[in-house]
Scaffold this motif. Structure first.
Motif, PDB file in Angstrom:
ATOM      1  N   UNK A 149      -0.121  -9.030  -4.310  1.00  0.00           N
ATOM      2  CA  UNK A 149      -0.734  -8.171  -3.295  1.00  0.00           C
ATOM      3  C   UNK A 149      -0.810  -8.893  -1.951  1.00  0.00           C
ATOM      4  N   UNK A 150      -1.094 -10.196  -1.976  1.00  0.00           N
ATOM      5  CA  UNK A 150      -1.161 -10.940  -0.719  1.00  0.00           C
ATOM      6  C   UNK A 150       0.210 -11.049  -0.074  1.00  0.00           C
ATOM      7  N   UNK A 151       1.269 -10.998  -0.857  1.00  0.00           N
ATOM      8  CA  UNK A 151       2.622 -11.058  -0.326  1.00  0.00           C
ATOM      9  C   UNK A 151       3.086  -9.711   0.214  1.00  0.00           C
ATOM     10  N   UNK A 152       2.564  -8.609  -0.369  1.00  0.00           N
ATOM     11  CA  UNK A 152       3.075  -7.280  -0.062  1.00  0.00           C
ATOM     12  C   UNK A 152       2.105  -6.422   0.745  1.00  0.00           C
ATOM     13  N   UNK A 153       0.815  -6.706   0.625  1.00  0.00           N
ATOM     14  CA  UNK A 153      -0.183  -5.820   1.197  1.00  0.00           C
ATOM     15  C   UNK A 153      -0.714  -4.875   0.135  1.00  0.00           C
ATOM     16  N   UNK A 154      -1.913  -4.346   0.389  1.00  0.00           N
ATOM     17  CA  UNK A 154      -2.612  -3.509  -0.591  1.00  0.00           C
ATOM     18  C   UNK A 154      -1.843  -2.240  -0.933  1.00  0.00           C
ATOM     19  N   UNK A 155      -1.405  -1.500   0.076  1.00  0.00           N
ATOM     20  CA  UNK A 155      -0.775  -0.199  -0.160  1.00  0.00           C
ATOM     21  C   UNK A 155       0.513  -0.341  -0.967  1.00  0.00           C
ATOM     22  N   UNK A 156       1.378  -1.258  -0.554  1.00  0.00           N
ATOM     23  CA  UNK A 156       2.641  -1.458  -1.283  1.00  0.00           C
ATOM     24  C   UNK A 156       2.385  -1.921  -2.704  1.00  0.00           C
ATOM     25  N   UNK A 157       1.381  -2.783  -2.888  1.00  0.00           N
ATOM     26  CA  UNK A 157       1.068  -3.270  -4.227  1.00  0.00           C
ATOM     27  C   UNK A 157       0.668  -2.152  -5.167  1.00  0.00           C
ATOM     28  N   UNK A 158      -0.166  -1.245  -4.689  1.00  0.00           N
ATOM     29  CA  UNK A 158      -0.619  -0.126  -5.521  1.00  0.00           C
ATOM     30  C   UNK A 158       0.530   0.833  -5.816  1.00  0.00           C
ATOM     31  N   UNK A 159       1.284   1.196  -4.759  1.00  0.00           N
ATOM     32  CA  UNK A 159       2.382   2.163  -4.929  1.00  0.00           C
ATOM     33  C   UNK A 159       3.438   1.626  -5.893  1.00  0.00           C
ATOM     34  N   UNK A 160       3.820   0.358  -5.726  1.00  0.00           N
ATOM     35  CA  UNK A 160       4.877  -0.188  -6.576  1.00  0.00           C
ATOM     36  C   UNK A 160       4.409  -0.395  -8.012  1.00  0.00           C
ATOM     37  N   UNK A 161       3.135  -0.672  -8.221  1.00  0.00           N
ATOM     38  CA  UNK A 161       2.645  -0.737  -9.606  1.00  0.00           C
ATOM     39  C   UNK A 161       2.840   0.600 -10.304  1.00  0.00           C
ATOM     40  N   UNK A 162       2.449   1.668  -9.637  1.00  0.00           N
ATOM     41  CA  UNK A 162       2.592   3.005 -10.240  1.00  0.00           C
ATOM     42  C   UNK A 162       4.067   3.351 -10.427  1.00  0.00           C
ATOM     43  N   UNK A 163       4.868   3.045  -9.407  1.00  0.00           N
ATOM     44  CA  UNK A 163       6.297   3.376  -9.453  1.00  0.00           C
ATOM     45  C   UNK A 163       6.997   2.650 -10.598  1.00  0.00           C
TER      46      UNK A 163
END
Length: 478
Positions: A71-85
């Motif tokens: 998450x620190x590498x990607x940011x919060x939003x990208x981390x959440x979206x990519x986990x679901x994806x």
């Protein structure tokens, strides 16, 4: 005949659905539930619930501790979206693997092939459906992935125990836990992981909620910043770690084969993933909220939380769970090795255990060479998981059902949510292209760049990776 042997000879053709007949097939004689011993209850699992626990327990493991780093590498939003994806994508390809297993098993049993005392594996499914070239590719990727998956568990054990006892360096702890994990040679098959899967999931559940609650109670550190993503190399390194998180179904076929009715597996991985979301999303989000860019210097989330009884309990539980996950990753390798040297069909567990020991040695050695907790997850995700659990299953499914006759006689028809073969092919094509370009291409470039940076910074055979204070944040290479 032993119960775990009995279940492995169960028929899986879709026409076999009668419970009493199933019990008779599994035991040779009709057996009743009330006659099962307490040992059977703990040791011999083959239900859909056992499979769910195995999938959910195997999916999270040590990666739970690296997701805040991602998450620190990607940011919060990208981390959440990519986990679901990637959770959805992973569930889809696990479904494809289950369909191909049922297709293979059904065809073989129509030819009166018996699988008594034989555990079917993914490369055998590819061989039976598509030929020896597919078998070779599947075997190479699957074994290499499981090898490094086992390596990662040893690295994680050493990394975690160091936060309780730092009197020994991490390399020494790797020696110790390598010897401990070698005892998994005595666990016959996935059929015998019932109690371990149940306990393992409980352990990761505790750890995930400890991270979540601990981070919220700790609050944001002074001057916290949430700058990610700042560099493409960091962004795609984090993304491939998430791809790795939901690519834990390299053992799907072995878990299915341990079931009394493998055809019921179809949606189990999806339900396991939904539960895993309740662990990974809150814990990673809370840790990133509390510590922000500080996580760029710490790939293990335990490093930033204050030491107390709750953290020590989480560390100990994760150590036990990593032992279990080591067994999950190593067991298919044990099967392959047994088949190579010709002892897979023996009933002597002692002989099989001795024969399995050489498999542990290279795993032990590689964990000592590359002790890079966090970055190695991303490298394995990009180079191995991308093919093993995403690209190869999707391609294999398309090739298996490329002919109209194969589609017409398929043991499993398209799922209710994609009722046409055209939609299934479109979905498979999307998986192949996306993972090949984003996961393997960009992810491979980023993860290997970061991995090489670790080698240059710490060297091979690093005695204590990330044990000292880290460089200042502008370097952003951890």
């Amino acid at each position: 005949m032993e119960p775990h042997r009995q279940s492995e000879d169960a028929m899986v053709a879709p026409s076999i659905t009668n419970e009493p007949q199933q019990a008779e097939d599994e035991g040779g004689v009709i057996q009743h539930e009330q006659k099962h011993s307490f040992k059977d209850f703990l040791w011999h699992g083959g239900s859909v619930y056992d499979a769910w626990f195995s999938c959910a327990s195997n999916q999270v493991a040590q990666v739970l501790l690296t997701l805040p780093y991602s998450f620190s590498q990607m940011g919060m939003l990208s981390g959440i979206i990519l986990q679901i994806f990637y959770g959805v994508l992973g569930s889809w390809t696990a479904y494809l693997i289950s369909v191909l297993y049922v297709e293979y098993r059904t065809r073989k049993e129509k030819e009166n092939v018996s699988f008594k005392n034989h555990v079917i594996q993914w490369f055998e499914v590819l061989d039976g459906l598509l030929g020896p070239k597919w078998k070779a590719v599947g075997l190479a990727f699957n074994c290499t992935f499981l090898l490094f998956g086992s390596v990662i568990q040893l690295i994680a054990c050493a990394s975690n125990i160091y936060y309780i006892n730092d009197r020994l360096d991490k390399r020494t702890w790797t020696y110790i836990f390598g010897a401990c994990c070698a005892t998994t040679v005595f666990i016959p098959s996935f059929h015998n992981y019932r109690i371990w899967s149940f306990l393992g999931l409980g352990m990761t559940t505790y750890t995930a909620w400890y991270l979540t609650i601990g981070a919220l109670l700790h609050g944001q550190v002074e001057g916290v910043t949430h700058g990610g993503p700042k560099k493409l190399v960091l962004y795609f390194t984090g993304a491939t770690n998430i791809l790795y998180t939901f690519g834990g179904h390299a053992v799907t076929v072995e878990i299915m084969h341990a079931m009394w009715k493998p055809q019921k597996f179809k949606y189990i991985y999806l339900f396991a993933t939904l539960y895993v979301f309740t662990l990974t999303l809150p814990s990673a989000s809370a840790m990133y909220w509390a510590f922000g860019d500080q996580l760029l210097g710490y790939s293990n989330a335990f490093a930033l939380l204050p030491r107390n009884g709750f953290r020590d309990a989480a560390v100990i539980l994760m150590l036990i769970h990593q032992f279990i996950t080591f067994g999950f990753a190593c067991t298919p390798l044990y099967f392959v090795w047994e088949k190579v040297i010709g002892v897979h069909d023996t009933r002597s567990m002692c002989l099989r255990a001795v024969a399995r020991l050489p498999v542990v040695v290279p795993i032990w050695f590689l964990a000592i060479i590359f002790p890079f907790f966090g970055p190695i997850n991303s490298a394995v995700g990009a180079l191995l998981v991308s093919f093993t659990v995403y690209i190869i299953p999707a391609l294999a499914h398309m090739v298996t059902y490329r002919k109209a006759s194969a589609r017409q006689n398929a043991a499993e028809k398209p799922p209710f949510f994609l009722p046409s073969w055209t939609a299934v092919y479109a979905m498979n094509t999307f998986v192949v292209v996306w993972v090949l370009v984003v996961g393997f291409g960009f992810g491979g470039w980023a993860s290997m760049t970061n991995f090489i940076k670790q080698v240059d910074t710490f060297g091979l055979f690093a005695k204590c990776y990330q044990c000292k204070h880290k460089p200042q944040l502008p370097n952003h290479q951890t």
